[in-house]
Scaffold this active site. Sequence first.
Site, PDB file in Angstrom:
ATOM      1  N   HIS A   1       0.826  -1.208   0.000  1.00  0.00           N
ATOM      2  CA  HIS A   1       0.000   0.000   0.000  1.00  0.00           C
ATOM      3  C   HIS A   1       0.860   1.258   0.000  1.00  0.00           C
ATOM      4  O   HIS A   1       0.467   2.279  -0.561  1.00  0.00           O
ATOM      5  CB  HIS A   1      -0.925  -0.009   1.213  1.00  0.00           C
ATOM      6  CG  HIS A   1      -2.101  -0.917   1.048  1.00  0.00           C
ATOM      7  ND1 HIS A   1      -2.853  -1.367   2.088  1.00  0.00           N
ATOM      8  CD2 HIS A   1      -2.660  -1.446  -0.067  1.00  0.00           C
ATOM      9  CE1 HIS A   1      -3.822  -2.140   1.637  1.00  0.00           C
ATOM     10  NE2 HIS A   1      -3.713  -2.215   0.340  1.00  0.00           N
TER      11      HIS A   1
ATOM     12  N   GLU B   1       3.729 -22.776 -13.927  1.00  0.00           N
ATOM     13  CA  GLU B   1       4.583 -22.340 -12.818  1.00  0.00           C
ATOM     14  C   GLU B   1       5.355 -23.512 -12.220  1.00  0.00           C
ATOM     15  O   GLU B   1       6.067 -23.358 -11.234  1.00  0.00           O
ATOM     16  CB  GLU B   1       3.730 -21.654 -11.750  1.00  0.00           C
ATOM     17  CG  GLU B   1       2.491 -22.421 -11.372  1.00  0.00           C
ATOM     18  CD  GLU B   1       1.441 -21.564 -10.672  1.00  0.00           C
ATOM     19  OE1 GLU B   1       1.789 -20.505 -10.141  1.00  0.00           O
ATOM     20  OE2 GLU B   1       0.263 -21.969 -10.656  1.00  0.00           O
TER      21      GLU B   1
ATOM     22  N   CYS C   1       2.063 -13.547 -16.404  1.00  0.00           N
ATOM     23  CA  CYS C   1       1.329 -12.765 -15.409  1.00  0.00           C
ATOM     24  C   CYS C   1       2.116 -12.611 -14.110  1.00  0.00           C
ATOM     25  O   CYS C   1       1.602 -12.090 -13.130  1.00  0.00           O
ATOM     26  CB  CYS C   1      -0.032 -13.380 -15.129  1.00  0.00           C
ATOM     27  SG  CYS C   1       0.018 -15.064 -14.485  1.00  0.00           S
TER      28      CYS C   1
ATOM     29  N   ASP D   1       6.384 -18.181  -9.019  1.00  0.00           N
ATOM     30  CA  ASP D   1       6.522 -19.566  -8.553  1.00  0.00           C
ATOM     31  C   ASP D   1       7.475 -20.360  -9.442  1.00  0.00           C
ATOM     32  O   ASP D   1       8.215 -21.217  -8.959  1.00  0.00           O
ATOM     33  CB  ASP D   1       5.159 -20.258  -8.515  1.00  0.00           C
ATOM     34  CG  ASP D   1       4.527 -20.198  -7.126  1.00  0.00           C
ATOM     35  OD1 ASP D   1       5.279 -20.206  -6.135  1.00  0.00           O
ATOM     36  OD2 ASP D   1       3.291 -20.131  -7.044  1.00  0.00           O
TER      37      ASP D   1
END
Length: 562
Positions: free
Chosen positions: A189, A416, A487, A440
């Site tokens: 954040h 992955e 991704c 991963d």
Amino acid sequence: MTDAPHRQLSGIGVSVGTSAGPVVQVRPAPTAPAHEPAAPDAAAAKAHVRETMEQVAAGLEARAAKADPKAATILQATVMMARDPGLAGGIDTQLDAGKGPATAVTAAVEEFCTMFESLGGYMAERVTDLRDVRDRTVARLLGEPEPGVPDFDEPSVLVANDLAPAETATLDIDKVRGIVTEAGGPTSHTAILAAQLGIPAVVRVQGALEIPAGTVVALDGGVGEVIVNPTEDEQEQLAERSRRRAAALSNVSGVGVTRDGTKVALLANIGTAEDAEKAGKLDCEGVGLFRTEFLFLDREDAPTLEEQTETYTRVFRAFPERRVVVRTLDAGADKPLAFADLGEEENPALGVRGLRLQRERQDLLDTQLQALAAAYQATGADVRVMAPMVATREEARWFAQQVKAVGLPKGGTMIEVPGAAIRAKDILEVCDFASLGTNDLSQYTMAADRMQGALAPLLSPWQPPLLDLVKMACEGGRATGKPIGVCGEAGGDPLLALVLVGLGVSSLSMATPKLAAVRTALSLHELGACQRMATAALKARSARKARQAVLDLADPIMLDLL
């Protein structure tokens, strides 16, 4: 200015721009006493802790009321954590076990942090929010001031171990020239809010807390560079780089395309319906990774068919006529769910997770696919559904059959697992598409735990063995005529994006702040140049040499985009 030696520190640039100013060190959080005695009255202690946490929540709400609307949304998420009954229950358990109030809060929060860290990515970054709630609660319990940014008048650079959302959201942008932290991450954040506020920021800067207050530092939030006691020439060089970067990013918009016209879809990674509604308003071509597990976390029971349908419908409606790639529930083993506990495992990272859990608990998958199908029927969106942790052709076939059985148009797989990359042709023969999860895939390729900070160099997406596997996966895509996307974090690196395209990747999904730089990088290079960069990276003997080899071949403007 202090007598601190002139030196350069490096980290991860998370909010672009350059700035310089004296350091203001953020006040550290108090900690629970080392040998805090047990509460004499556990019931009274429970009530007192709950009252204190409600005071923390109310204080955060007051900050949210004064914050920018985007920042207020993030602050409200922290408020929800302070009022979370699961966390309160965990504190009760610690108090019943004989711990003192501050110690009980600390222990319960750390249990939640461990769970979130095991999830990785976005959820791991929420640990900062949890610890902010802990720190504010402990401070109040001990009768000390809440931690945070001290008052200061001169425009300055804030330096901290990490900044909680409550601090970042209410910063005075006229006084804060930059942010430097030792912790944090690209999707924290702090990173998101700093970018929204236009404050240059660099995270994961080792040694930042050792910079004396008042020392002038210069930083580049694009490349992750911090210079302690910079010269005037160094400050001007950083400012000029920032001007060039802004000019380069302002010239390109629309679809992703190389200079000679090869299209590369640029997509967003999201985790919630709120993320989708924000991303849907941006210049992107859809969603390349919708992490649906966020709907399942921190619950005693699985979300209902109706709950899921409502959420998925909101997501699909945010992207009319644009693709949305959905990853089904990625949980199990190291990502525990209260309602899907299959017991302890010796090595959870290699255990029953992702698709393996879905096959053990097919009721969870069936409900999720039914909800996705209902949302698809309601919106007519371009929906593509993929499974996590696919290792074999048989698994890919089984999952694709489940997707088609409920009327969803396209079923694919995450790649992955190294075995899936090596035999991508076999897998793609029985499904519609694949997306490389480089986070991963790096972990399993290099046998290095993603959560072990000391192993970070092994997990660089520039590691040649990882690029070898990407190449193999793309070869499987070409052999079957099926698209391969990325991704993982690698997709948002504008320099590495060129290599991925050169290897044969046709879509890149990333955190939305990274879209502009990747779009610009593609526009500067022809496909042939990307292919030459890919060849150079594959020939390199280390991650550092691979990156440098590509940089040597790239347009010089790339130096201003990194």
